[in-house]
Design an enzyme around this catalytic site. Sequence first.
Site, PDB file in Angstrom:
ATOM      1  N   HIS A   1       0.864  -1.179   0.000  1.00  0.00           N
ATOM      2  CA  HIS A   1       0.000   0.000   0.000  1.00  0.00           C
ATOM      3  C   HIS A   1       0.906   1.236   0.000  1.00  0.00           C
ATOM      4  O   HIS A   1       1.765   1.378   0.875  1.00  0.00           O
ATOM      5  CB  HIS A   1      -0.915  -0.002   1.219  1.00  0.00           C
ATOM      6  CG  HIS A   1      -1.864  -1.164   1.242  1.00  0.00           C
ATOM      7  ND1 HIS A   1      -2.054  -1.960   2.359  1.00  0.00           N
ATOM      8  CD2 HIS A   1      -2.665  -1.674   0.272  1.00  0.00           C
ATOM      9  CE1 HIS A   1      -2.937  -2.901   2.080  1.00  0.00           C
ATOM     10  NE2 HIS A   1      -3.318  -2.766   0.817  1.00  0.00           N
TER      11      HIS A   1
ATOM     12  N   GLU B   1       1.787   3.612   3.106  1.00  0.00           N
ATOM     13  CA  GLU B   1       2.300   2.994   4.325  1.00  0.00           C
ATOM     14  C   GLU B   1       3.825   3.056   4.288  1.00  0.00           C
ATOM     15  O   GLU B   1       4.492   2.119   3.867  1.00  0.00           O
ATOM     16  CB  GLU B   1       1.781   1.565   4.443  1.00  0.00           C
ATOM     17  CG  GLU B   1       0.250   1.510   4.518  1.00  0.00           C
ATOM     18  CD  GLU B   1      -0.310   0.099   4.590  1.00  0.00           C
ATOM     19  OE1 GLU B   1       0.495  -0.861   4.625  1.00  0.00           O
ATOM     20  OE2 GLU B   1      -1.549  -0.042   4.608  1.00  0.00           O
TER      21      GLU B   1
ATOM     22  N   HIS C   1       3.660  -3.522   6.987  1.00  0.00           N
ATOM     23  CA  HIS C   1       2.549  -2.613   6.707  1.00  0.00           C
ATOM     24  C   HIS C   1       2.406  -1.590   7.832  1.00  0.00           C
ATOM     25  O   HIS C   1       3.035  -1.706   8.884  1.00  0.00           O
ATOM     26  CB  HIS C   1       1.229  -3.395   6.610  1.00  0.00           C
ATOM     27  CG  HIS C   1       1.053  -4.172   5.353  1.00  0.00           C
ATOM     28  ND1 HIS C   1       0.228  -3.774   4.327  1.00  0.00           N
ATOM     29  CD2 HIS C   1       1.617  -5.337   4.949  1.00  0.00           C
ATOM     30  CE1 HIS C   1       0.273  -4.663   3.350  1.00  0.00           C
ATOM     31  NE2 HIS C   1       1.111  -5.632   3.704  1.00  0.00           N
TER      32      HIS C   1
ATOM     33  N   GLU D   1       2.145  -5.081  11.299  1.00  0.00           N
ATOM     34  CA  GLU D   1       1.507  -3.763  11.257  1.00  0.00           C
ATOM     35  C   GLU D   1       2.233  -2.856  12.236  1.00  0.00           C
ATOM     36  O   GLU D   1       2.206  -3.075  13.451  1.00  0.00           O
ATOM     37  CB  GLU D   1       0.024  -3.878  11.622  1.00  0.00           C
ATOM     38  CG  GLU D   1      -0.797  -4.756  10.680  1.00  0.00           C
ATOM     39  CD  GLU D   1      -1.177  -4.042   9.381  1.00  0.00           C
ATOM     40  OE1 GLU D   1      -0.925  -2.816   9.271  1.00  0.00           O
ATOM     41  OE2 GLU D   1      -1.723  -4.713   8.482  1.00  0.00           O
TER      42      GLU D   1
END
Length: 331
Positions: A53, A56, A148, A211
């Site tokens: 993405h 990010e 991410h 994350e």
Amino acid sequence: MQDFLQQTLSGVTPQPQSGENSRLRWQWWDEGILELTPHQATRQAIVISAGLHGNETAPVEILNALITQLLKGEKALVPRVLVILGNPAALRADKRYLRCDINRMFGGRWQQYEDCPEARRAWRLEQAMETFWQAGDHVEVCWHIDLHTAIRGSYHPRFGVLPLNQREWPENFMQWLAAAGLEALVFHRAPAGTFTHYSCEHFNAASCTLELGQARPFGENDLSQFAAAQQALASLLFGEPLPHNAEAPRRYRVSQQITRASAAFKLHMSAETLNFTAFPQGTLLAEDGEKRYYVQQAREYVLFPNPQVAPGLRAGLMLVEDNAHNKITGS
């Protein structure tokens, strides 16, 4: 090549496309895809991806700093490594994606989408991963770390999401995740179109999505929040000691998925709802026409709530704690 990120963002093919220093050989495969091979023999093959993405950026900055040390010959390389910046066009545009979410397309799901940059890229990344691991021998230890950041804030700013896996997770892999400073681990119970599910299902890789904080533009990240993750990656790449993390991550498993089926979909959560927010049994979570989603167990926690996804895609996950494990670990 000295700076893999800047080379990728430039959109220009490097010249030359391969090279070496006293510690490794490097090979540019394609835009945002770089292979690093140590001169000495190794039994470990690692894929580290980031930037699937494009907004990010913190993990991209962390990963690039480590790769730059390798390309400059400042650090020794221990495993074979395939480094992937997943969506260069979205990184250049500072957008999550240009047309479609690439991290829903793996495992051949890209064939279900209209022709778009992300579908073509997902196909290319599948090919690259297959080529990389097929080039090794069958006794290699294969890991995939996909980096991410989350769209929303979180009660656990650093957490990992592990794909469905019918095998036992390797103990050293779980120890590495704990050392990376993750506060929580989430275990999927169903197949998905993510990059980590693809690597786990098709190549038996130990795979995890990390994350790290919340999505911010390049240059606006406080990377000190992720010092343990960066040190854990350095341990993996350079053979340096793992950071010590006294707290074991809390464990959660997915209890249900909220899927947006139509334009009538409504998610009954505010834009400020944090990941891992708890809801009591019976709470109406979402509705889509006649379909209703309720909290089914005594307490469930929301993850990745997003009402703006395209129809047919996940609009959120509901989790329950793995109480047996959390009690055993004392976390």
